[in-house]
Design a protein around this motif. Sequence first.
Motif, mmCIF file in Angstrom:
data_model
loop_
_atom_site.group_PDB
_atom_site.id
_atom_site.type_symbol
_atom_site.label_atom_id
_atom_site.label_comp_id
_atom_site.label_asym_id
_atom_site.label_seq_id
_atom_site.Cartn_x
_atom_site.Cartn_y
_atom_site.Cartn_z
ATOM 1 N N GLN A 114 -40.081 63.659 -4.179
ATOM 2 C CA GLN A 114 -41.127 63.675 -3.150
ATOM 3 C C GLN A 114 -40.771 62.701 -2.025
ATOM 4 O O GLN A 114 -40.944 63.004 -0.847
ATOM 5 N N ARG B 215 -38.162 64.284 0.190
ATOM 6 C CA ARG B 215 -38.765 65.313 1.053
ATOM 7 C C ARG B 215 -39.497 64.680 2.237
ATOM 8 O O ARG B 215 -39.373 65.129 3.374
ATOM 9 N N GLU B 216 -40.274 63.624 1.970
ATOM 10 C CA GLU B 216 -41.004 62.940 3.040
ATOM 11 C C GLU B 216 -40.033 62.338 4.063
ATOM 12 O O GLU B 216 -40.253 62.431 5.272
ATOM 13 N N ARG C 225 -38.566 65.068 6.244
ATOM 14 C CA ARG C 225 -39.545 65.521 7.243
ATOM 15 C C ARG C 225 -39.613 64.533 8.407
ATOM 16 O O ARG C 225 -39.641 64.931 9.568
ATOM 17 N N GLU C 226 -39.638 63.241 8.093
ATOM 18 C CA GLU C 226 -39.676 62.218 9.142
ATOM 19 C C GLU C 226 -38.403 62.263 9.994
ATOM 20 O O GLU C 226 -38.468 62.157 11.216
ATOM 21 N N ASP D 18 -36.442 64.891 10.478
ATOM 22 C CA ASP D 18 -36.522 66.103 11.294
ATOM 23 C C ASP D 18 -37.437 65.901 12.491
ATOM 24 O O ASP D 18 -37.141 66.337 13.598
ATOM 25 N N ALA D 19 -38.579 65.241 12.288
ATOM 26 C CA ALA D 19 -39.534 65.012 13.378
ATOM 27 C C ALA D 19 -38.924 64.115 14.452
ATOM 28 O O ALA D 19 -39.121 64.351 15.647
#
Length: 130
Positions: free
Chosen positions: A111, A114-115, A118-119, A121-122
């Motif tokens: 997890q 994954r977080e 995502r950060e 990618d942002a």
Amino acid sequence: MMMAGDRRPPGDLERTVMETLRSAARPLTPREVQNLLGGDLAYTTVLTILTRLYDKGLLDRQRVGRAHAYSPVTDEAGMTVRRLHQVLDEAPGREIVLARFLGSLSRRDGQLVREMLRELDARQAPDEGD
């Protein structure tokens, strides 16, 4: 000196640059690294390698005039990152190693990864105004 058509082993140039920086008594600019490597490499090649190593968390950098000077990261997390990159660079089947590593993570660590992705990618997504 390498002949035309000769290719370096994967990670060889990065290792050479890291060794050069480790043996220096102070942070070095890309031009200084280029000169210490014998001047055979293009400045842009040296700069690209230094930037990649910095992006991987293996180098620190500080502004020196219009350029940056680079030095190896010496903290424990940075050293661990360096070792992980070495293992991946030397492993046959990089994708297999990464897949097995990710598959072996605990639910909590999975997890967290994954977080973090995502950060990342942002942060790397182009601005909507571009």
